[in-house]
Design a protein around this motif. Structure first.
Motif, PDB file in Angstrom:
ATOM      1  N   ARG A 189       0.888  -1.361   0.168  1.00  0.00           N
ATOM      2  CA  ARG A 189       0.035  -0.135  -0.284  1.00  0.00           C
ATOM      3  C   ARG A 189       0.878   1.315  -0.095  1.00  0.00           C
ATOM      4  O   ARG A 189       1.570   1.566   0.918  1.00  0.00           O
ATOM      5  N   PRO A 190       0.752   1.858  -1.245  1.00  0.00           N
ATOM      6  CA  PRO A 190       1.887   3.022  -1.276  1.00  0.00           C
ATOM      7  C   PRO A 190       1.756   4.153  -0.216  1.00  0.00           C
ATOM      8  O   PRO A 190       2.682   4.802   0.378  1.00  0.00           O
ATOM      9  N   PHE A 191       0.605   4.355   0.481  1.00  0.00           N
ATOM     10  CA  PHE A 191       0.413   5.476   1.184  1.00  0.00           C
ATOM     11  C   PHE A 191       1.026   5.277   2.601  1.00  0.00           C
ATOM     12  O   PHE A 191       1.721   5.905   3.422  1.00  0.00           O
ATOM     13  N   ASP A 192       1.253   3.789   2.671  1.00  0.00           N
ATOM     14  CA  ASP A 192       2.034   3.130   3.841  1.00  0.00           C
ATOM     15  C   ASP A 192       3.506   3.499   3.828  1.00  0.00           C
ATOM     16  O   ASP A 192       4.672   3.263   4.764  1.00  0.00           O
ATOM     17  N   HIS A 193       3.811   3.736   2.528  1.00  0.00           N
ATOM     18  CA  HIS A 193       5.271   4.171   2.245  1.00  0.00           C
ATOM     19  C   HIS A 193       5.746   5.557   1.963  1.00  0.00           C
ATOM     20  O   HIS A 193       6.347   5.970   1.139  1.00  0.00           O
ATOM     21  N   ASP A 194       4.777   6.574   2.419  1.00  0.00           N
ATOM     22  CA  ASP A 194       4.656   7.970   2.197  1.00  0.00           C
ATOM     23  C   ASP A 194       4.497   8.494   0.826  1.00  0.00           C
ATOM     24  O   ASP A 194       5.057   9.539   0.184  1.00  0.00           O
ATOM     25  N   ALA A 195       3.676   7.734  -0.004  1.00  0.00           N
ATOM     26  CA  ALA A 195       3.501   8.270  -1.379  1.00  0.00           C
ATOM     27  C   ALA A 195       2.361   9.246  -1.108  1.00  0.00           C
ATOM     28  O   ALA A 195       1.464   9.225  -0.009  1.00  0.00           O
ATOM     29  N   ASP A 196       2.033  10.154  -2.030  1.00  0.00           N
ATOM     30  CA  ASP A 196       1.256  11.279  -1.814  1.00  0.00           C
ATOM     31  C   ASP A 196       0.042  11.052  -2.657  1.00  0.00           C
ATOM     32  O   ASP A 196      -1.238  11.265  -2.566  1.00  0.00           O
ATOM     33  N   ILE A 197       0.155  10.215  -3.652  1.00  0.00           N
ATOM     34  CA  ILE A 197      -0.745   9.783  -4.913  1.00  0.00           C
ATOM     35  C   ILE A 197      -0.715   8.235  -5.158  1.00  0.00           C
ATOM     36  O   ILE A 197       0.542   7.713  -5.300  1.00  0.00           O
ATOM     37  N   VAL A 198      -1.982   7.710  -5.300  1.00  0.00           N
ATOM     38  CA  VAL A 198      -1.784   6.320  -5.703  1.00  0.00           C
ATOM     39  C   VAL A 198      -2.820   6.026  -6.811  1.00  0.00           C
ATOM     40  O   VAL A 198      -3.759   6.557  -6.938  1.00  0.00           O
ATOM     41  N   ILE A 199      -2.293   5.401  -7.682  1.00  0.00           N
ATOM     42  CA  ILE A 199      -2.905   5.327  -9.115  1.00  0.00           C
ATOM     43  C   ILE A 199      -3.139   3.565  -9.507  1.00  0.00           C
ATOM     44  O   ILE A 199      -2.163   2.957  -9.086  1.00  0.00           O
ATOM     45  N   HIS A 200      -4.064   3.338 -10.157  1.00  0.00           N
ATOM     46  CA  HIS A 200      -4.279   2.076 -10.593  1.00  0.00           C
ATOM     47  C   HIS A 200      -5.035   1.917 -11.990  1.00  0.00           C
ATOM     48  O   HIS A 200      -5.750   3.005 -12.311  1.00  0.00           O
TER      49      HIS A 200
END
Length: 393
Positions: A189-200
């Motif tokens: 889960r990118p938000f758990d790794h300090d991402a600001d935006i997640v795309i799919h």
């Protein structure tokens, strides 16, 4: 004769004391309001509801909330395709004079947008190796506004140094957008790794049946969410209610499908590594993967449902392999419930110059396999037979 009520008048939806078990499909383009004041209240955000499907509809919202739950996100947005989600980010957040840095292994159309479309909008772009945070740092500029990367790259399954790149982004005040299509929230889960935006690209593993074309984007910051929404609505990146309905149904089995496909991928990767005629196999959690340590640190034992392999013999051998495996769909897609085989040089990355593809490890002998839920022994047997036929000469 007394005039009867016209049948062309729209009929109110029947009231019911019971709620439908299955999400209703609502293809309506418009929603009637009770008065101008009521419509104003909806547009002002003080009253709930829908007005015009380009601005939102129930089936998109139901699907978005389910993906939000998987990603640990809030108020994500469903779009008409995965590239529509990428477009919302790249057109909505940077502006004229800004710079975007991306990983040098991305989906082919994302690369084309970066190389050809954004510069026309006055947005400069560069690409660098996302497995090397130092290389990414060297490519940053004072005007860099956004970094875009895939956790596991398409198609050669390299693993980005997301920790190092996220630290760079935080330090410089740069937005980090992560395309999580390959990994899915089942892997990371990118938000758990300090991402600001997640795309799919929801079209792929999340929907899982190759019958719905959709995307999804979520942002941590409410102002970025608003900007993404306004961009999507203005550019008409609207999802089809029917596709949303299909994708929600597919999502119900996502975790079961993903786990089975991932187990098949591990088994196939190990089998191909011992198959004559195979030059190399790439699978993130195998010890011989160039990013193995990072993959295990990020993903644990979740190597995902994709395998990349290379055979000798160039295009002729590639043609022979596909022809010798008629029961494995040769198709430029991934994430289907059944196994599919793709050839980057003739599909997703055909727009790159041959020398550029070669530098990225995409020779004519490279194939990407998206594993489905078939019996693993059957798949191994079919691939070994096809490789033997392709490399017999």
């Amino acid at each position: 004769m007394k005039a009867s009520k016209s049948i062309v008048r729209r009929t109110r939806w029947p009231d019911s004391a019971g709620a439908p078990l299955v999400t209703p499909l609502q293809p309506s383009v418009v929603y009637a309001s009770s008065s101008p004041d009521a419509l104003d209240a909806q547009y002002d955000g003080t009253a709930p509801g829908y007005t015009y499907a380009r601005e939102g509809h129930p089936n998109a919202d139901v699907l978005a909330r389910k993906i939000d739950a998987l990603e640990g996100a809030e108020a994500g947005l469903v779009t008409g395709s995965g590239m529509a989600a990428v477009t919302a980010v790249l057109y909505g957040l940077p502006g004229q004079g800004d710079h975007v840095l991306a990983g040098n292994q991305l989906y082919g159309r994302s690369m084309r947008m970066l190389r050809e479309e954004l510069p026309r909008m006055g947005i400069a772009t560069d690409m660098a190796d996302p497995t090397d945070a130092a290389a990414m740092a060297a490519a940053l500029r004072p005007e860099t506004r956004l970094i875009l990367l895939e956790v596991v790259s398409n198609p050669t399954l390299r693993v980005s140094d997301i920790a190092g790149i996220a630290a760079l982004a935080r330090e410089r005040g740069i937005l980090l957008a992560v395309d999580n299509t390959f990994t899915t929230p089942r892997g990371l889960r990118p938000f758990d790794h300090d991402a600001d935006i997640v795309i799919h690209s929801v079209t792929k593993l999340l929907a899982g049946h190759s019958d719905a074309t959709l995307g999804y984007v979520a942002a941590r910051d409410p102002e970025h969410r608003k900007r993404l929404y306004e961009t999507a609505v203005t550019l008409g990146l609207t999802p089809s209610p029917f596709d949303c309905w299909l994708a929600e149904r597919g999502l119900q089995s996502f975790e079961l499908r993903y786990d089975r496909a991932e187990a098949n991928a591990r088994a196939l990767a190990d089998a191909l590594a011992d198959t004559p005629g195979v030059r190399r196999v790439l699978y993130p959690t195998r010890p011989d993967h160039p990013d193995h340590d990072r993959a295990v640190s990020l993903l644990g034992d979740r190597g995902g449902p994709m395998v990349c392999f290379e055979i000798d013999g160039g295009r002729a051998a590639a043609n022979a392999l596909v022809e010798a495996a008629p029961d494995i769909a040769f198709a430029p897609t991934l994430g289907d419930i059944g196994t599919t085989l793709s050839h980057p040089a003739s599909s997703s990355h055909r727009g790159l110059a041959p020398e550029t593809r070669a530098a990225l490890g995409m020779t004519e002998g490279v194939f990407r396999v998206s594993l489905g839920i078939e019996d693993a022994d059957l798949l191994i047997s079919e691939f070994r037979a096809a490789i033997a036929a392709a490399t017999a000469g």
